[in-house]
Design an enzyme around this catalytic site. Sequence first.
Site, PDB file in Angstrom:
ATOM      1  N   GLY A 139       0.827  -1.213   0.000  1.00 28.57           N
ATOM      2  CA  GLY A 139       0.000   0.000   0.000  1.00 28.57           C
ATOM      3  C   GLY A 139       0.856   1.256   0.000  1.00 28.57           C
ATOM      4  O   GLY A 139       2.082   1.193  -0.152  1.00 28.57           O
ATOM      5  N   GLN A 140       0.214   2.385   0.183  1.00 28.29           N
ATOM      6  CA  GLN A 140       0.925   3.674   0.106  1.00 28.29           C
ATOM      7  C   GLN A 140       1.911   3.851   1.256  1.00 28.29           C
ATOM      8  O   GLN A 140       3.099   4.110   1.051  1.00 28.29           O
ATOM      9  CB  GLN A 140      -0.077   4.831   0.157  1.00 28.29           C
ATOM     10  CG  GLN A 140      -1.070   4.869  -0.980  1.00 28.29           C
ATOM     11  CD  GLN A 140      -1.833   6.174  -0.993  1.00 28.29           C
ATOM     12  OE1 GLN A 140      -1.396   7.161  -1.590  1.00 28.29           O
ATOM     13  NE2 GLN A 140      -2.991   6.213  -0.352  1.00 28.29           N
ATOM     14  N   ILE A 145      -3.522 -10.959   7.532  1.00 31.61           N
ATOM     15  CA  ILE A 145      -3.603 -10.648   8.970  1.00 31.61           C
ATOM     16  C   ILE A 145      -4.903 -11.139   9.608  1.00 31.61           C
ATOM     17  O   ILE A 145      -5.025 -11.166  10.824  1.00 31.61           O
ATOM     18  CB  ILE A 145      -3.395  -9.132   9.259  1.00 31.61           C
ATOM     19  CG1 ILE A 145      -4.469  -8.273   8.582  1.00 31.61           C
ATOM     20  CG2 ILE A 145      -1.988  -8.701   8.862  1.00 31.61           C
ATOM     21  CD1 ILE A 145      -4.473  -6.829   9.072  1.00 31.61           C
ATOM     22  N   ALA A 179      -4.672  -2.174   6.160  1.00 31.33           N
ATOM     23  CA  ALA A 179      -6.063  -1.919   6.559  1.00 31.33           C
ATOM     24  C   ALA A 179      -6.977  -2.118   5.359  1.00 31.33           C
ATOM     25  O   ALA A 179      -6.524  -2.121   4.212  1.00 31.33           O
ATOM     26  CB  ALA A 179      -6.215  -0.482   7.076  1.00 31.33           C
ATOM     27  N   TYR A 180      -8.244  -2.289   5.667  1.00 31.16           N
ATOM     28  CA  TYR A 180      -9.288  -2.212   4.648  1.00 31.16           C
ATOM     29  C   TYR A 180      -9.599  -0.722   4.537  1.00 31.16           C
ATOM     30  O   TYR A 180     -10.117  -0.126   5.483  1.00 31.16           O
ATOM     31  CB  TYR A 180     -10.511  -3.008   5.110  1.00 31.16           C
ATOM     32  CG  TYR A 180     -11.654  -3.036   4.122  1.00 31.16           C
ATOM     33  CD1 TYR A 180     -11.979  -4.227   3.460  1.00 31.16           C
ATOM     34  CD2 TYR A 180     -12.411  -1.908   3.845  1.00 31.16           C
ATOM     35  CE1 TYR A 180     -13.039  -4.269   2.553  1.00 31.16           C
ATOM     36  CE2 TYR A 180     -13.448  -1.941   2.932  1.00 31.16           C
ATOM     37  CZ  TYR A 180     -13.766  -3.118   2.296  1.00 31.16           C
ATOM     38  OH  TYR A 180     -14.803  -3.163   1.407  1.00 31.16           O
ATOM     39  N   THR A 190      -6.952   6.896  12.002  1.00 35.77           N
ATOM     40  CA  THR A 190      -7.478   7.861  11.041  1.00 35.77           C
ATOM     41  C   THR A 190      -8.255   9.001  11.711  1.00 35.77           C
ATOM     42  O   THR A 190      -8.805   8.831  12.801  1.00 35.77           O
ATOM     43  CB  THR A 190      -8.425   7.113  10.056  1.00 35.77           C
ATOM     44  OG1 THR A 190      -9.138   8.059   9.275  1.00 35.77           O
ATOM     45  CG2 THR A 190      -9.443   6.253  10.785  1.00 35.77           C
ATOM     46  N   ASP A 191      -8.324  10.120  11.003  1.00 36.06           N
ATOM     47  CA  ASP A 191      -9.183  11.238  11.408  1.00 36.06           C
ATOM     48  C   ASP A 191     -10.661  10.820  11.419  1.00 36.06           C
ATOM     49  O   ASP A 191     -11.478  11.442  12.091  1.00 36.06           O
ATOM     50  CB  ASP A 191      -8.993  12.428  10.456  1.00 36.06           C
ATOM     51  CG  ASP A 191      -9.182  12.052   8.993  1.00 36.06           C
ATOM     52  OD1 ASP A 191      -8.743  10.944   8.598  1.00 36.06           O
ATOM     53  OD2 ASP A 191      -9.766  12.844   8.230  1.00 36.06           O
ATOM     54  N   TYR A 247     -16.140   2.394   8.345  1.00 40.27           N
ATOM     55  CA  TYR A 247     -14.670   2.296   8.321  1.00 40.27           C
ATOM     56  C   TYR A 247     -14.083   2.948   9.582  1.00 40.27           C
ATOM     57  O   TYR A 247     -13.239   2.362  10.267  1.00 40.27           O
ATOM     58  CB  TYR A 247     -14.145   2.974   7.052  1.00 40.27           C
ATOM     59  CG  TYR A 247     -12.682   3.347   7.063  1.00 40.27           C
ATOM     60  CD1 TYR A 247     -11.690   2.403   6.813  1.00 40.27           C
ATOM     61  CD2 TYR A 247     -12.282   4.663   7.312  1.00 40.27           C
ATOM     62  CE1 TYR A 247     -10.344   2.755   6.822  1.00 40.27           C
ATOM     63  CE2 TYR A 247     -10.952   5.025   7.322  1.00 40.27           C
ATOM     64  CZ  TYR A 247      -9.981   4.077   7.078  1.00 40.27           C
ATOM     65  OH  TYR A 247      -8.653   4.431   7.096  1.00 40.27           O
ATOM     66  N   TRP A 290      -6.092  12.013   4.924  1.00 42.18           N
ATOM     67  CA  TRP A 290      -5.949  12.457   3.521  1.00 42.18           C
ATOM     68  C   TRP A 290      -4.572  12.057   2.958  1.00 42.18           C
ATOM     69  O   TRP A 290      -3.766  12.906   2.545  1.00 42.18           O
ATOM     70  CB  TRP A 290      -6.149  13.961   3.417  1.00 42.18           C
ATOM     71  CG  TRP A 290      -7.448  14.474   3.919  1.00 42.18           C
ATOM     72  CD1 TRP A 290      -8.382  13.821   4.670  1.00 42.18           C
ATOM     73  CD2 TRP A 290      -8.004  15.781   3.702  1.00 42.18           C
ATOM     74  NE1 TRP A 290      -9.456  14.630   4.933  1.00 42.18           N
ATOM     75  CE2 TRP A 290      -9.242  15.838   4.342  1.00 42.18           C
ATOM     76  CE3 TRP A 290      -7.551  16.906   3.027  1.00 42.18           C
ATOM     77  CZ2 TRP A 290     -10.054  16.973   4.342  1.00 42.18           C
ATOM     78  CZ3 TRP A 290      -8.338  18.040   3.020  1.00 42.18           C
ATOM     79  CH2 TRP A 290      -9.578  18.077   3.659  1.00 42.18           C
TER      80      TRP A 290
HETATM   81  N1  LIG Z   1      -5.618   6.395   2.545  1.00 40.87           N
HETATM   82  C1  LIG Z   1      -6.027   7.372   3.373  1.00 40.87           C
HETATM   83  O1  LIG Z   1      -6.445   8.470   2.932  1.00 40.87           O
HETATM   84  C2  LIG Z   1      -5.953   7.170   4.874  1.00 40.87           C
HETATM   85  C3  LIG Z   1      -6.428   8.191   5.716  1.00 40.87           C
HETATM   86  C4  LIG Z   1      -6.320   8.018   7.103  1.00 40.87           C
HETATM   87  C5  LIG Z   1      -5.775   6.859   7.618  1.00 40.87           C
HETATM   88  N2  LIG Z   1      -5.349   5.876   6.771  1.00 40.87           N
HETATM   89  C6  LIG Z   1      -4.766   4.646   7.350  1.00 40.87           C
HETATM   90  O2  LIG Z   1      -3.405   4.619   6.961  1.00 40.87           O
HETATM   91  C7  LIG Z   1      -2.961   3.256   6.825  1.00 40.87           C
HETATM   92  C8  LIG Z   1      -2.281   3.104   5.479  1.00 40.87           C
HETATM   93  O3  LIG Z   1      -3.198   3.423   4.441  1.00 40.87           O
HETATM   94  P1  LIG Z   1      -2.792   3.295   2.908  1.00 40.87           P
HETATM   95  O4  LIG Z   1      -3.481   4.400   2.173  1.00 40.87           O
HETATM   96  O5  LIG Z   1      -1.331   3.119   2.790  1.00 40.87           O
HETATM   97  O6  LIG Z   1      -3.517   1.901   2.534  1.00 40.87           O
HETATM   98  P2  LIG Z   1      -3.622   1.200   1.133  1.00 40.87           P
HETATM   99  O7  LIG Z   1      -2.735   1.863   0.138  1.00 40.87           O
HETATM  100  O8  LIG Z   1      -5.073   1.030   0.810  1.00 40.87           O
HETATM  101  O9  LIG Z   1      -2.995  -0.250   1.426  1.00 40.87           O
HETATM  102  C9  LIG Z   1      -3.654  -1.146   2.260  1.00 40.87           C
HETATM  103  C10 LIG Z   1      -2.697  -2.255   2.609  1.00 40.87           C
HETATM  104  O10 LIG Z   1      -3.374  -3.150   3.489  1.00 40.87           O
HETATM  105  C11 LIG Z   1      -3.091  -4.464   3.077  1.00 40.87           C
HETATM  106  N3  LIG Z   1      -4.137  -5.409   3.463  1.00 40.87           N
HETATM  107  C12 LIG Z   1      -5.457  -5.319   3.212  1.00 40.87           C
HETATM  108  N4  LIG Z   1      -6.076  -6.444   3.669  1.00 40.87           N
HETATM  109  C13 LIG Z   1      -5.109  -7.221   4.231  1.00 40.87           C
HETATM  110  C14 LIG Z   1      -5.106  -8.484   4.860  1.00 40.87           C
HETATM  111  N5  LIG Z   1      -6.221  -9.202   5.033  1.00 40.87           N
HETATM  112  N6  LIG Z   1      -3.923  -8.980   5.298  1.00 40.87           N
HETATM  113  C15 LIG Z   1      -2.769  -8.299   5.133  1.00 40.87           C
HETATM  114  N7  LIG Z   1      -2.714  -7.083   4.550  1.00 40.87           N
HETATM  115  C16 LIG Z   1      -3.878  -6.562   4.101  1.00 40.87           C
HETATM  116  C17 LIG Z   1      -2.986  -4.374   1.561  1.00 40.87           C
HETATM  117  O11 LIG Z   1      -2.280  -5.520   1.106  1.00 40.87           O
HETATM  118  P3  LIG Z   1      -2.530  -6.186  -0.358  1.00 40.87           P
HETATM  119  O12 LIG Z   1      -2.592  -5.047  -1.332  1.00 40.87           O
HETATM  120  O13 LIG Z   1      -1.317  -7.040  -0.522  1.00 40.87           O
HETATM  121  O14 LIG Z   1      -3.811  -6.921  -0.278  1.00 40.87           O
HETATM  122  C18 LIG Z   1      -2.209  -3.082   1.405  1.00 40.87           C
HETATM  123  O15 LIG Z   1      -0.835  -3.314   1.532  1.00 40.87           O
HETATM  124  C19 LIG Z   1      -4.206   2.403   7.058  1.00 40.87           C
HETATM  125  O16 LIG Z   1      -4.222   1.987   8.395  1.00 40.87           O
HETATM  126  C20 LIG Z   1      -5.359   3.359   6.834  1.00 40.87           C
HETATM  127  O17 LIG Z   1      -6.514   2.974   7.570  1.00 40.87           O
HETATM  128  C21 LIG Z   1      -5.403   6.007   5.408  1.00 40.87           C
END
Ligand SMILES: NC(=O)c1ccc[n+]([C@@H]2O[C@H](COP(=O)([O-])OP(=O)(O)OC[C@H]3O[C@@H](n4cnc5c(N)ncnc54)[C@H](OP(=O)(O)O)[C@@H]3O)[C@@H](O)[C@H]2O)c1
Length: 284
Positions: A10-11, A37, A60-61, A101-102, A125, A150
């Site tokens: 992921g990011q 996980i 995360a989902y 998250t916010d 979520y 964000w």
């Molecule tokens: N994106 C946002 O704007 C945002 C905002 C606030 C907080 N956050 C939090 O920041 C964190 C990082 O977000 P991100 O944007 O980097 O997420 P992302 O790009 O959507 O990536 C999600 C990651 O979670 C993994 N994942 C999903 N289901 C899984 C499972 N069952 N077992 C193991 N790994 C699993 C995915 O793996 P695969 O691809 O290999 O399935 C991927 O590596 C998360 O906790 C998110 O809740 C994100």
Amino acid sequence: MQILVTGVTGQLGHDVVRHGVERNLNVTGVGSNELDITNEKKVNEYINQLKPDAIIHCAAYTAVDKAEDDRDACWNVNVEGTRNLAKAAKNVDAKFIYISTDYVFDGEGSSPFKEQDTPNPIGYYGLTKYKAEEIVKQELDRFFIVRISWVFGINGNNFIKTMLRLAETKSELNIVGDQYGSPTYTFDLSKLLIDMIQSDKYGIYHASNEGFCNWVDFAKEIFIQNQNEVEINLVTTEEYPTRAVRPKNSRMSKSKLIDSGFRTLPKWQDAIKRYLEELNQEVK
Ligand SMILES: NC(=O)c1ccc[n+]([C@@H]2O[C@H](COP(=O)([O-])OP(=O)(O)OC[C@H]3O[C@@H](n4cnc5c(N)ncnc54)[C@H](OP(=O)(O)O)[C@@H]3O)[C@@H](O)[C@H]2O)c1
């Protein structure tokens, strides 16, 4: 120090692994292919074998709208997945960073939410992310909960990439202008997370790039910096309904970061500038 990072595909996880390696730490990144996980047995086996000193849990989902209809999948990853990791971390006495998250807040008012404010999520979520925070607090003593917002990073889709794509075909866009918060560049955040995990300043933190904006300000800044001519029409949340309700006020106070002696992240406009450079480098 041996660090396990979830969500490497992921990011955020991608950049955390990158920075850990740059700092000569022994970092192992896993995606769901290597370690699902939600599978408690596999999580225990994996962590008992690796015996990490620390876990940075970025997986995360994250499909906020889809989560409203796909509740079991979202719960399993965000709540049960985090529970599995937290319990396994306890068994091997690993420090733990949980990324939250916010969206755990309800977005009422216009003041920045403080780290100790009581969450009150308004979407599914956000609810699962809050439940996972509670589990981390119950299971562990040596934990960090880091709420971010964000997010944009090189490895994945985000608001900036969407704006750049739309700018190729559209000269006018409707953007929501009544939700306020702060963008978070994963490159900047991952440096902080690597500092944090090497410290013992445990607790709940808010971390995002400095300054507040709404999505219109965010889009305008992207187009100015990238020299796109796109007219933006401000629309309200009510005029642009989405499946999940989003908080109008996602401003978060960063006072715990400052009080604990961590460096705050650069301003969000500066983060966009460096991100656009990073994207251009990747294209070359
Ligand atoms: N994106 C946002 O704007 C945002 C905002 C606030 C907080 N956050 C939090 O920041 C964190 C990082 O977000 P991100 O944007 O980097 O997420 P992302 O790009 O959507 O990536 C999600 C990651 O979670 C993994 N994942 C999903 N289901 C899984 C499972 N069952 N077992 C193991 N790994 C699993 C995915 O793996 P695969 O691809 O290999 O399935 C991927 O590596 C998360 O906790 C998110 O809740 C994100």
